[in-house]
Design a protein around this motif. Structure first.
Motif, PDB file in Angstrom:
ATOM      1  N   MET A  91       1.040  -1.192  -0.011  1.00  0.00           N
ATOM      2  CA  MET A  91       0.067  -0.065   0.028  1.00  0.00           C
ATOM      3  C   MET A  91       1.017   1.178   0.032  1.00  0.00           C
ATOM      4  O   MET A  91       0.789   2.310  -0.798  1.00  0.00           O
ATOM      5  CB  MET A  91      -0.870   0.095   1.223  1.00  0.00           C
ATOM      6  CG  MET A  91      -2.194  -0.873   1.067  1.00  0.00           C
ATOM      7  SD  MET A  91      -3.256  -0.962  -0.198  1.00  0.00           S
ATOM      8  CE  MET A  91      -3.864   0.508   0.244  1.00  0.00           C
ATOM      9  N   LEU A  96       0.794   4.014  -2.704  1.00  0.00           N
ATOM     10  CA  LEU A  96       1.081   5.845  -2.392  1.00  0.00           C
ATOM     11  C   LEU A  96       2.294   6.216  -2.835  1.00  0.00           C
ATOM     12  O   LEU A  96       2.042   7.386  -3.683  1.00  0.00           O
ATOM     13  CB  LEU A  96       1.187   5.819  -0.849  1.00  0.00           C
ATOM     14  CG  LEU A  96       1.425   7.204  -0.339  1.00  0.00           C
ATOM     15  CD1 LEU A  96       0.229   7.954  -0.279  1.00  0.00           C
ATOM     16  CD2 LEU A  96       1.921   7.176   1.074  1.00  0.00           C
ATOM     17  N   GLN A  99       2.412   5.000  -7.217  1.00  0.00           N
ATOM     18  CA  GLN A  99       1.407   5.192  -7.786  1.00  0.00           C
ATOM     19  C   GLN A  99       1.140   4.302  -9.014  1.00  0.00           C
ATOM     20  O   GLN A  99       0.429   4.659 -10.200  1.00  0.00           O
ATOM     21  CB  GLN A  99       1.137   6.591  -8.665  1.00  0.00           C
ATOM     22  CG  GLN A  99       1.085   7.856  -7.474  1.00  0.00           C
ATOM     23  CD  GLN A  99       0.000   7.896  -6.703  1.00  0.00           C
ATOM     24  OE1 GLN A  99      -1.279   8.102  -7.356  1.00  0.00           O
ATOM     25  NE2 GLN A  99      -0.128   7.744  -5.587  1.00  0.00           N
ATOM     26  N   LYS A 102      -4.003   4.258  -8.990  1.00  0.00           N
ATOM     27  CA  LYS A 102      -4.197   5.743  -8.835  1.00  0.00           C
ATOM     28  C   LYS A 102      -5.363   5.592  -7.563  1.00  0.00           C
ATOM     29  O   LYS A 102      -6.279   6.151  -7.718  1.00  0.00           O
ATOM     30  CB  LYS A 102      -4.581   6.353  -9.788  1.00  0.00           C
ATOM     31  CG  LYS A 102      -3.776   6.091 -11.166  1.00  0.00           C
ATOM     32  CD  LYS A 102      -2.270   6.823 -10.920  1.00  0.00           C
ATOM     33  CE  LYS A 102      -1.551   6.582 -12.140  1.00  0.00           C
ATOM     34  NZ  LYS A 102      -0.091   6.631 -12.122  1.00  0.00           N
ATOM     35  N   TRP A 103      -4.798   5.194  -6.478  1.00  0.00           N
ATOM     36  CA  TRP A 103      -6.011   5.194  -5.620  1.00  0.00           C
ATOM     37  C   TRP A 103      -5.784   6.442  -4.299  1.00  0.00           C
ATOM     38  O   TRP A 103      -6.686   6.939  -4.086  1.00  0.00           O
ATOM     39  CB  TRP A 103      -5.961   3.961  -4.405  1.00  0.00           C
ATOM     40  CG  TRP A 103      -6.125   2.629  -5.403  1.00  0.00           C
ATOM     41  CD1 TRP A 103      -6.838   2.628  -6.617  1.00  0.00           C
ATOM     42  CD2 TRP A 103      -5.822   1.425  -4.965  1.00  0.00           C
ATOM     43  NE1 TRP A 103      -6.798   1.254  -6.772  1.00  0.00           N
ATOM     44  CE2 TRP A 103      -6.263   0.460  -6.217  1.00  0.00           C
ATOM     45  CE3 TRP A 103      -5.078   0.742  -3.966  1.00  0.00           C
ATOM     46  CZ2 TRP A 103      -6.141  -0.827  -6.224  1.00  0.00           C
ATOM     47  CZ3 TRP A 103      -5.044  -0.467  -3.886  1.00  0.00           C
ATOM     48  CH2 TRP A 103      -5.376  -1.316  -4.958  1.00  0.00           C
ATOM     49  N   PHE A 104      -4.504   6.757  -4.048  1.00  0.00           N
ATOM     50  CA  PHE A 104      -4.344   7.790  -2.988  1.00  0.00           C
ATOM     51  C   PHE A 104      -3.410   8.872  -3.745  1.00  0.00           C
ATOM     52  O   PHE A 104      -2.127   8.711  -3.480  1.00  0.00           O
ATOM     53  CB  PHE A 104      -3.682   7.214  -1.570  1.00  0.00           C
ATOM     54  CG  PHE A 104      -4.428   6.117  -1.145  1.00  0.00           C
ATOM     55  CD1 PHE A 104      -5.917   6.360  -0.624  1.00  0.00           C
ATOM     56  CD2 PHE A 104      -4.144   4.793  -1.293  1.00  0.00           C
ATOM     57  CE1 PHE A 104      -6.568   5.537   0.107  1.00  0.00           C
ATOM     58  CE2 PHE A 104      -4.809   3.616  -0.797  1.00  0.00           C
ATOM     59  CZ  PHE A 104      -6.030   4.223  -0.120  1.00  0.00           C
ATOM     60  N   LYS A 105      -3.837   9.700  -4.356  1.00  0.00           N
ATOM     61  CA  LYS A 105      -3.157  10.492  -5.343  1.00  0.00           C
ATOM     62  C   LYS A 105      -2.575  11.809  -4.384  1.00  0.00           C
ATOM     63  O   LYS A 105      -1.476  12.190  -4.549  1.00  0.00           O
ATOM     64  CB  LYS A 105      -3.847  10.982  -6.635  1.00  0.00           C
ATOM     65  CG  LYS A 105      -3.851   9.840  -7.590  1.00  0.00           C
ATOM     66  CD  LYS A 105      -4.493  10.283  -8.866  1.00  0.00           C
ATOM     67  CE  LYS A 105      -3.521  10.877  -9.776  1.00  0.00           C
ATOM     68  NZ  LYS A 105      -3.862  10.985 -11.067  1.00  0.00           N
ATOM     69  N   ASN A 106      -3.602  12.404  -3.780  1.00  0.00           N
ATOM     70  CA  ASN A 106      -3.226  13.560  -3.176  1.00  0.00           C
ATOM     71  C   ASN A 106      -3.559  13.288  -1.584  1.00  0.00           C
ATOM     72  O   ASN A 106      -4.481  12.954  -1.111  1.00  0.00           O
ATOM     73  CB  ASN A 106      -4.446  14.607  -3.414  1.00  0.00           C
ATOM     74  CG  ASN A 106      -3.875  15.140  -5.009  1.00  0.00           C
ATOM     75  OD1 ASN A 106      -3.003  15.076  -5.597  1.00  0.00           O
ATOM     76  ND2 ASN A 106      -5.266  15.148  -5.591  1.00  0.00           N
ATOM     77  N   THR A 107      -2.511  13.274  -0.655  1.00  0.00           N
ATOM     78  CA  THR A 107      -2.378  13.263   0.625  1.00  0.00           C
ATOM     79  C   THR A 107      -1.874  14.478   1.324  1.00  0.00           C
ATOM     80  O   THR A 107      -0.686  15.182   0.962  1.00  0.00           O
ATOM     81  CB  THR A 107      -2.011  11.986   1.291  1.00  0.00           C
ATOM     82  OG1 THR A 107      -1.976  11.960   2.490  1.00  0.00           O
ATOM     83  CG2 THR A 107      -0.223  11.986   0.959  1.00  0.00           C
ATOM     84  N   ASN A 109      -1.305  14.057   4.706  1.00  0.00           N
ATOM     85  CA  ASN A 109      -0.541  13.583   5.937  1.00  0.00           C
ATOM     86  C   ASN A 109       0.678  13.569   6.111  1.00  0.00           C
ATOM     87  O   ASN A 109       1.440  13.274   5.104  1.00  0.00           O
ATOM     88  CB  ASN A 109      -1.193  11.927   6.054  1.00  0.00           C
ATOM     89  CG  ASN A 109      -0.956  11.259   7.225  1.00  0.00           C
ATOM     90  OD1 ASN A 109       0.588  11.142   7.248  1.00  0.00           O
ATOM     91  ND2 ASN A 109      -1.744  10.869   7.868  1.00  0.00           N
ATOM     92  N   LEU A 112       2.873  10.217   5.779  1.00  0.00           N
ATOM     93  CA  LEU A 112       2.839   9.660   4.161  1.00  0.00           C
ATOM     94  C   LEU A 112       3.942  10.520   3.384  1.00  0.00           C
ATOM     95  O   LEU A 112       4.433   9.986   2.426  1.00  0.00           O
ATOM     96  CB  LEU A 112       1.531   9.440   3.636  1.00  0.00           C
ATOM     97  CG  LEU A 112       0.545   8.515   4.732  1.00  0.00           C
ATOM     98  CD1 LEU A 112      -0.940   8.543   4.023  1.00  0.00           C
ATOM     99  CD2 LEU A 112       1.085   7.229   4.608  1.00  0.00           C
ATOM    100  N   ARG A 116       7.095   9.401   1.245  1.00  0.00           N
ATOM    101  CA  ARG A 116       7.268   9.706   0.033  1.00  0.00           C
ATOM    102  C   ARG A 116       8.792  10.466  -0.370  1.00  0.00           C
ATOM    103  O   ARG A 116       9.454  10.331  -1.004  1.00  0.00           O
ATOM    104  CB  ARG A 116       6.244  10.816  -0.734  1.00  0.00           C
ATOM    105  CG  ARG A 116       4.983   9.996  -0.968  1.00  0.00           C
ATOM    106  CD  ARG A 116       3.668  10.994  -1.667  1.00  0.00           C
ATOM    107  NE  ARG A 116       2.827  10.342  -2.131  1.00  0.00           N
ATOM    108  CZ  ARG A 116       1.711  11.112  -2.335  1.00  0.00           C
ATOM    109  NH1 ARG A 116       1.505  12.265  -2.317  1.00  0.00           N
ATOM    110  NH2 ARG A 116       0.690  10.161  -2.953  1.00  0.00           N
TER     111      ARG A 116
END
Length: 146
Positions: A91, A96, A99, A102-107, A109, A112, A116
Motif C-alpha cells: 500500500m 502511495l 502510484q 491511482k488510489w491515493f493521489k493527494n494526501t 498526511n 505519508l 514519499r
C-alpha cells in the motif's frame, strides 16, 4: 493476547528485515531483479522487481501452512505479522509512492509525505551503490519536516 503480541512484534521486526534485505540483497547480489525499479519507467504492468513479492510471500505461506496444522500455533501468527507488513508495504510503496494504482493521489498526511520524500531520496540513485533510506514504514525524522 500472546498471538496479538507475536503478530505485532513480527510486523515491527519486518522493517529491520526489509531494510537489511533491501540494502544487502536487492542492492547487492539480486540487483538484476531490482535494477529496473530504479530506472526510468517503461509502460509495463510488471517489473522484474516484482519477483520480490513472490520471494517474500513464501515464508508466510509456509508459516501459515504449519501454523494451522494441528490447531493454531505461534507459526500462524508469525506468518500473519509478515503478511500484514507485506500488505502495508504494498500500500505504501506501490500504491502511495509509485502510484502503480491511482488510489491515493493527494494526501496531506505528514507521515505519508515523509515516506514519499525519503523514497524519492532513495530513488535519486540509479545504481546499486550510494543508496540511502532503505526502510519503508520508518524513515528518518528529517523527512517529516515541511
Amino acid at each position: 493476547m500472546i498471538s496479538f503480541l507475536i503478530t505485532i512484534v513480527v510486523f515491527l521486526l519486518m522493517e529491520c528485515v526489509t531494510w537489511l534485505t533491501h540494502k544487502y540483497v536487492m542492492h547487492g547480489f539480486m540487483w538484476y531483479f531490482h535494477a529496473d525499479h530504479h530506472q526510468p519507467k517503461y509502460n509495463h504492468v510488471f517489473e522484474r522487481n516484482d519477483i520480490f513479492f513472490v520471494i517474500f510471500a513464501i515464508p508466510s505461506i509456509i508459516l501459515f501452512y504449519f501454523g494451522v496444522e494441528g490447531g493454531m500455533n505461534e507459526l500462524f501468527f508469525i506468518g500473519l505479522g509478515i503478511t500484514l507488513y507485506g500488505f502495508c508495504y504494498f500500500m505504501i510503496h506501490d500504491v502511495l509512492i509509485h502510484q502503480r494504482f491511482k488510489w491515493f493521489k493527494n494526501t496531506k498526511n505528514k507521515y505519508l509525505i515523509g515516506l514519499r520524500k525519503a523514497h524519492k531520496v532513495h530513488h535519486k540513485h540509479l545504481g546499486k551503490q550510494d543508496g540511502e533510506c532503505f526502510g519503508m514504514l520508518f524513515v528518518p525524522f528529517k523527512y517529516y519536516k515541511i
